[in-house]
Motif scaffolding. Structure first.
Motif, PDB file in Angstrom:
ATOM      1  N   SER A  55       0.835  -1.198   0.000  1.00 16.99           N
ATOM      2  CA  SER A  55       0.000   0.000   0.000  1.00 16.99           C
ATOM      3  C   SER A  55       0.874   1.254   0.000  1.00 16.99           C
ATOM      4  O   SER A  55       2.105   1.177   0.044  1.00 16.99           O
ATOM      5  CB  SER A  55      -0.894   0.004   1.238  1.00 16.99           C
ATOM      6  OG  SER A  55      -0.115   0.262   2.399  1.00 16.99           O
ATOM      7  N   ASP A  57       1.223   3.084   2.383  1.00 19.66           N
ATOM      8  CA  ASP A  57       1.861   3.118   3.703  1.00 19.66           C
ATOM      9  C   ASP A  57       2.929   2.048   3.860  1.00 19.66           C
ATOM     10  O   ASP A  57       3.486   1.891   4.945  1.00 19.66           O
ATOM     11  CB  ASP A  57       0.800   2.941   4.794  1.00 19.66           C
ATOM     12  CG  ASP A  57      -0.254   4.037   4.748  1.00 19.66           C
ATOM     13  OD1 ASP A  57       0.133   5.199   4.500  1.00 19.66           O
ATOM     14  OD2 ASP A  57      -1.438   3.732   4.940  1.00 19.66           O
ATOM     15  N   TRP A  62      -3.644  -7.972   5.280  1.00 14.75           N
ATOM     16  CA  TRP A  62      -5.038  -7.841   5.679  1.00 14.75           C
ATOM     17  C   TRP A  62      -5.481  -9.224   6.126  1.00 14.75           C
ATOM     18  O   TRP A  62      -5.373 -10.195   5.389  1.00 14.75           O
ATOM     19  CB  TRP A  62      -5.904  -7.371   4.515  1.00 14.75           C
ATOM     20  CG  TRP A  62      -5.774  -5.912   4.211  1.00 14.75           C
ATOM     21  CD1 TRP A  62      -4.895  -5.313   3.347  1.00 14.75           C
ATOM     22  CD2 TRP A  62      -6.560  -4.865   4.760  1.00 14.75           C
ATOM     23  NE1 TRP A  62      -5.069  -3.972   3.343  1.00 14.75           N
ATOM     24  CE2 TRP A  62      -6.097  -3.658   4.186  1.00 14.75           C
ATOM     25  CE3 TRP A  62      -7.617  -4.819   5.675  1.00 14.75           C
ATOM     26  CZ2 TRP A  62      -6.664  -2.418   4.508  1.00 14.75           C
ATOM     27  CZ3 TRP A  62      -8.171  -3.593   5.994  1.00 14.75           C
ATOM     28  CH2 TRP A  62      -7.693  -2.408   5.405  1.00 14.75           C
ATOM     29  N   TYR A  85     -10.885  -3.137  11.607  1.00 16.40           N
ATOM     30  CA  TYR A  85     -12.079  -2.492  11.071  1.00 16.40           C
ATOM     31  C   TYR A  85     -13.306  -3.288  11.510  1.00 16.40           C
ATOM     32  O   TYR A  85     -13.439  -4.459  11.202  1.00 16.40           O
ATOM     33  CB  TYR A  85     -12.001  -2.409   9.549  1.00 16.40           C
ATOM     34  CG  TYR A  85     -10.916  -1.474   9.080  1.00 16.40           C
ATOM     35  CD1 TYR A  85     -11.165  -0.108   8.952  1.00 16.40           C
ATOM     36  CD2 TYR A  85      -9.646  -1.943   8.792  1.00 16.40           C
ATOM     37  CE1 TYR A  85     -10.160   0.760   8.538  1.00 16.40           C
ATOM     38  CE2 TYR A  85      -8.635  -1.082   8.382  1.00 16.40           C
ATOM     39  CZ  TYR A  85      -8.912   0.259   8.257  1.00 16.40           C
ATOM     40  OH  TYR A  85      -7.911   1.120   7.859  1.00 16.40           O
ATOM     41  N   ASN A  90     -15.552   1.926  13.217  1.00 19.88           N
ATOM     42  CA  ASN A  90     -14.663   2.820  12.483  1.00 19.88           C
ATOM     43  C   ASN A  90     -14.718   2.546  10.983  1.00 19.88           C
ATOM     44  O   ASN A  90     -13.803   2.882  10.254  1.00 19.88           O
ATOM     45  CB  ASN A  90     -13.219   2.664  12.975  1.00 19.88           C
ATOM     46  CG  ASN A  90     -12.689   1.262  12.740  1.00 19.88           C
ATOM     47  OD1 ASN A  90     -13.455   0.337  12.497  1.00 19.88           O
ATOM     48  ND2 ASN A  90     -11.378   1.103  12.798  1.00 19.88           N
ATOM     49  N   SER A  91     -15.803   1.919  10.541  1.00 20.66           N
ATOM     50  CA  SER A  91     -15.874   1.570   9.127  1.00 20.66           C
ATOM     51  C   SER A  91     -17.318   1.363   8.718  1.00 20.66           C
ATOM     52  O   SER A  91     -18.225   1.330   9.546  1.00 20.66           O
ATOM     53  CB  SER A  91     -15.081   0.285   8.854  1.00 20.66           C
ATOM     54  OG  SER A  91     -15.795  -0.838   9.337  1.00 20.66           O
ATOM     55  N   GLN A 107      -4.945   0.295  -3.955  1.00 19.15           N
ATOM     56  CA  GLN A 107      -5.557   0.269  -2.628  1.00 19.15           C
ATOM     57  C   GLN A 107      -7.069   0.057  -2.679  1.00 19.15           C
ATOM     58  O   GLN A 107      -7.826   0.707  -1.955  1.00 19.15           O
ATOM     59  CB  GLN A 107      -5.213   1.531  -1.841  1.00 19.15           C
ATOM     60  CG  GLN A 107      -3.716   1.727  -1.674  1.00 19.15           C
ATOM     61  CD  GLN A 107      -3.386   2.678  -0.549  1.00 19.15           C
ATOM     62  OE1 GLN A 107      -3.354   2.303   0.603  1.00 19.15           O
ATOM     63  NE2 GLN A 107      -3.126   3.935  -0.900  1.00 19.15           N
ATOM     64  N   PHE A 120     -13.298  -1.127   0.113  1.00 21.69           N
ATOM     65  CA  PHE A 120     -12.589  -0.032   0.785  1.00 21.69           C
ATOM     66  C   PHE A 120     -11.540   0.466  -0.196  1.00 21.69           C
ATOM     67  O   PHE A 120     -10.594  -0.251  -0.517  1.00 21.69           O
ATOM     68  CB  PHE A 120     -11.938  -0.578   2.068  1.00 21.69           C
ATOM     69  CG  PHE A 120     -11.347   0.456   2.970  1.00 21.69           C
ATOM     70  CD1 PHE A 120     -11.973   1.663   3.222  1.00 21.69           C
ATOM     71  CD2 PHE A 120     -10.137   0.193   3.613  1.00 21.69           C
ATOM     72  CE1 PHE A 120     -11.419   2.594   4.086  1.00 21.69           C
ATOM     73  CE2 PHE A 120      -9.573   1.121   4.473  1.00 21.69           C
ATOM     74  CZ  PHE A 120     -10.221   2.321   4.713  1.00 21.69           C
ATOM     75  N   ASN A 122      -8.901   3.407  -1.255  1.00 22.51           N
ATOM     76  CA  ASN A 122      -8.143   4.621  -0.970  1.00 22.51           C
ATOM     77  C   ASN A 122      -8.682   5.330   0.275  1.00 22.51           C
ATOM     78  O   ASN A 122      -8.944   6.530   0.268  1.00 22.51           O
ATOM     79  CB  ASN A 122      -8.178   5.535  -2.196  1.00 22.51           C
ATOM     80  CG  ASN A 122      -6.963   6.429  -2.247  1.00 22.51           C
ATOM     81  OD1 ASN A 122      -5.996   6.225  -1.525  1.00 22.51           O
ATOM     82  ND2 ASN A 122      -7.014   7.432  -3.107  1.00 22.51           N
ATOM     83  N   ASN A 123      -8.879   4.529   1.336  1.00 23.72           N
ATOM     84  CA  ASN A 123      -9.373   5.027   2.626  1.00 23.72           C
ATOM     85  C   ASN A 123     -10.803   5.545   2.590  1.00 23.72           C
ATOM     86  O   ASN A 123     -11.197   6.364   3.412  1.00 23.72           O
ATOM     87  CB  ASN A 123      -8.440   6.114   3.185  1.00 23.72           C
ATOM     88  CG  ASN A 123      -7.072   5.563   3.524  1.00 23.72           C
ATOM     89  OD1 ASN A 123      -6.969   4.480   4.112  1.00 23.72           O
ATOM     90  ND2 ASN A 123      -6.024   6.271   3.142  1.00 23.72           N
ATOM     91  N   LYS A 124     -11.589   5.048   1.649  1.00 27.36           N
ATOM     92  CA  LYS A 124     -13.002   5.422   1.575  1.00 27.36           C
ATOM     93  C   LYS A 124     -13.830   4.155   1.355  1.00 27.36           C
ATOM     94  O   LYS A 124     -13.495   3.341   0.488  1.00 27.36           O
ATOM     95  CB  LYS A 124     -13.221   6.400   0.417  1.00 27.36           C
ATOM     96  CG  LYS A 124     -14.680   6.802   0.234  1.00 27.36           C
ATOM     97  CD  LYS A 124     -14.823   7.784  -0.920  1.00 27.36           C
ATOM     98  CE  LYS A 124     -16.257   8.236  -1.076  1.00 27.36           C
ATOM     99  NZ  LYS A 124     -16.403   9.199  -2.189  1.00 27.36           N
ATOM    100  N   TRP A 125     -14.895   4.001   2.139  1.00 27.98           N
ATOM    101  CA  TRP A 125     -15.778   2.848   1.968  1.00 27.98           C
ATOM    102  C   TRP A 125     -16.764   3.136   0.845  1.00 27.98           C
ATOM    103  O   TRP A 125     -17.437   4.166   0.860  1.00 27.98           O
ATOM    104  CB  TRP A 125     -16.520   2.532   3.268  1.00 27.98           C
ATOM    105  CG  TRP A 125     -15.592   1.993   4.300  1.00 27.98           C
ATOM    106  CD1 TRP A 125     -14.897   2.703   5.229  1.00 27.98           C
ATOM    107  CD2 TRP A 125     -15.205   0.625   4.464  1.00 27.98           C
ATOM    108  NE1 TRP A 125     -14.104   1.864   5.975  1.00 27.98           N
ATOM    109  CE2 TRP A 125     -14.281   0.581   5.537  1.00 27.98           C
ATOM    110  CE3 TRP A 125     -15.559  -0.568   3.837  1.00 27.98           C
ATOM    111  CZ2 TRP A 125     -13.698  -0.609   5.962  1.00 27.98           C
ATOM    112  CZ3 TRP A 125     -14.988  -1.750   4.268  1.00 27.98           C
ATOM    113  CH2 TRP A 125     -14.067  -1.773   5.322  1.00 27.98           C
TER     114      TRP A 125
END
Length: 313
Positions: A55, A57, A62, A85, A90-91, A107, A120, A122-125
């Motif tokens: 990723s 990061d 996972w 998650y 938080n999701s 991602q 999920f 790019n940090n968006k659901w």
């Protein structure tokens, strides 16, 4: 000798060709065969599946469990960072009971739960917009057993136990939608709607493993180019639990409840305990970047290195 792990359920490969195995003892490093999850926060039980992702990061696992999905950075050590998650906490994951996972490109992560599919990106659901074709009740009645993405990662094939294969895709920045489904009641050749394994090869060929044989679908025209293989024309056993394609060769490997079969596009070769397997019950198959094949069983793990079979138990 003396490995704590006996049952090998799944395996992943990182970008450096390192192997990691999901076992009844937890996550095992394939180079040292030491258990990684004696570190707090990674549970040792109820691990369902895991994948590797490089990723933004850095490299990470996972891990999916019955209590949510865990992202943990690599290398795993006592200072590793992790995020779990949960549903509503938080999701927007559909359920805490996560059964399977797959990663696409850029991602994009796909989660298969007992209430449906979440994505999920790019940090968006992403918002699920597939309920009409694939309602929540479908996945409760017919649990997700396996998932696989296309080579581009935007389309996901979802195997179920009783409802065939469903396909969903990221149709825009914000949502995922349903698409065609592969099931016996359609005019296609799939031997059973109880599907336990999926493999999509580099050229896009889809292999679908069921309890009554394996279906091969070439191309993306839903109604065309289907072939079924079973014990009558090559397979060693009809219950196909694992499928893997060699990265550069033409061989496709099939793990069944009754041994291993290899298909080179024309001919079949099979192996059982009579040929030296430590178990006929093959739970996963993985090929590494050198073409070495790893076969996980309920009685240890086997490594097939270009004709040489080595067993570890």
């Amino acid at each position: 000798e003396g490995f704590r792990a006996k049952k090998y359920y799944a395996a992943v490969l990182d970008d450096n060709n390192n192997k990691y195995f999901l076992t009844d003892a937890g996550i095992v490093n394939g180079r040292l065969f030491n258990v990684l999850n004696e570190i707090p926060k990674i549970p040792s039980e109820n691990l369902k599946n895991f994948v590797y992702e490089l990723s933004n990061d850095g490299p990470q696992f996972w891990i999916v469990t019955s209590q949510g999905a865990i992202a943990t950075s690599l290398p795993v050590d006592t200072k590793f960072s992790y995020v779990t998650y949960y549903d509503t906490a938080n999701s927007n994951i559909r359920s805490n009971n996560v059964l399977s996972i797959a990663v696409g490109r850029n991602q994009l992560r796909w989660f298969g739960t007992d209430k449906g599919i979440s994505a999920f990106y790019n940090n968006k659901w992403l918002t699920p917009a597939y309920q009409r074709q694939h309602p929540e009740s479908l996945f409760k009645d017919y649990p997700i057993t396996a998932m696989a993405t296309t080579i581009h990662g935007d389309s996901l094939f979802v195997a179920t136990e009783g409802a065939g294969v469903r396909r969903v895709f990221r149709n825009n920045v914000d949502a995922i939608s349903g698409a065609s489904e592969y099931a016996q009641w359609g005019p296609i050749e799939i031997p059973s709607d109880k599907v336990y394994s999926l493999c999509i090869t580099r050229d896009g060929t889809q292999w679908i493993g069921t309890d009554k044989g394996v279906a091969r679908h070439i191309g993306y025209k839903t109604l065309e180019n289907w072939t079924v293989f079973n014990t009558g024309n090559g397979l060693v056993d009809n219950f196909v639990q694992a499928i893997a394609a060699e990265p550069y060769g033409k061989n496709v490997w099939f793990g069944t409840k009754g041994g291993v079969s290899v298909f080179d596009g024309t001919e079949w070769t099979s192996f059982t305990m009579n040929e030296g397997l430590i178990s006929n019950n093959i739970l996963f198959i993985m090929t590494d970047k050198n073409g070495i094949v790893y076969l996980g069983t309920d009685n240890g793990i086997m490594v097939y290195n270009f004709g040489q079979l080595t067993c570890y138990q």
